[in-house]
Design a protein around this motif. Structure first.
Motif, PDB file in Angstrom:
ATOM      1  N   UNK A  56       0.836  -1.210   0.000  1.00  0.00           N
ATOM      2  CA  UNK A  56       0.000   0.000   0.000  1.00  0.00           C
ATOM      3  C   UNK A  56       0.866   1.254   0.000  1.00  0.00           C
ATOM      4  N   UNK A  57       1.960   1.238   0.778  1.00  0.00           N
ATOM      5  CA  UNK A  57       2.882   2.375   0.789  1.00  0.00           C
ATOM      6  C   UNK A  57       3.437   2.637  -0.599  1.00  0.00           C
ATOM      7  N   UNK A  58       3.789   1.570  -1.299  1.00  0.00           N
ATOM      8  CA  UNK A  58       4.339   1.702  -2.647  1.00  0.00           C
ATOM      9  C   UNK A  58       3.333   2.357  -3.593  1.00  0.00           C
ATOM     10  N   UNK A  59       2.098   1.901  -3.542  1.00  0.00           N
ATOM     11  CA  UNK A  59       1.051   2.452  -4.405  1.00  0.00           C
ATOM     12  C   UNK A  59       0.777   3.915  -4.060  1.00  0.00           C
ATOM     13  N   UNK A  60       0.661   4.199  -2.771  1.00  0.00           N
ATOM     14  CA  UNK A  60       0.354   5.565  -2.332  1.00  0.00           C
ATOM     15  C   UNK A  60       1.517   6.508  -2.640  1.00  0.00           C
ATOM     16  N   UNK A  61       2.755   6.028  -2.477  1.00  0.00           N
ATOM     17  CA  UNK A  61       3.924   6.861  -2.802  1.00  0.00           C
ATOM     18  C   UNK A  61       3.917   7.222  -4.282  1.00  0.00           C
ATOM     19  N   UNK A  70      12.042   7.501  -1.518  1.00  0.00           N
ATOM     20  CA  UNK A  70      10.934   6.866  -0.805  1.00  0.00           C
ATOM     21  C   UNK A  70      10.731   5.437  -1.303  1.00  0.00           C
ATOM     22  N   UNK A  71      10.843   5.242  -2.611  1.00  0.00           N
ATOM     23  CA  UNK A  71      10.673   3.901  -3.177  1.00  0.00           C
ATOM     24  C   UNK A  71      11.772   2.966  -2.682  1.00  0.00           C
TER      25      UNK A  71
END
Length: 129
Positions: A56-61, A70-71
């Protein structure tokens, strides 16, 4: 200026992930120092968020158009999560690697704290624009 919801969501997810890692450490401590039955809680709890929150963090970033660093941090979380699973399940063959499980967990906690600090910085930066 309005802060985009995706950046707020990214910040919230980093906080949630950090709280979940902290809970995992507490559950492991409870299993060691209180009663071994807490290992079941420790192993069950990780399956609730282990790879779900980083994905989810990856998608939201990506939706928030956050910087490339960040990635790399998110991929670092994913790598450490994989190493945590691996170190927990390899104990029979490589006990020395299993001994790294709490060390990797500490690294995971430190990285997640750092990501919360940076996510807060991105929110403040957006607010100043």
């Amino acid at each position: 200026m309005r802060i985009p919801m995706v950046k707020i969501l990214y910040f919230a997810l980093t906080v949630i992930f950090t709280l979940m890692i902290t809970t995992q450490i507490i559950l492991a401590g409870m299993a060691v120092f209180i009663h071994p039955m807490h290992w079941a809680n420790h192993t069950f709890f990780i399956h609730l968020f282990g790879f779900n929150v980083p994905l989810l963090l990856l998608i939201v970033a990506w939706l928030a158009k956050l910087p490339r660093v960040v990635y790399w941090q998110i991929f670092g979380l994913m790598l450490m999560m994989f190493l945590m699973y691996f170190s927990a399940n390899i104990a029979g063959h490589f006990p020395w690697f299993a001994a790294l499980h709490p060390v990797i967990g500490t690294g995971l906690l430190l990285l997640s704290f750092w990501m919360v600090i940076q996510a807060k910085f991105y929110l403040n930066k957006e607010n100043q624009s």
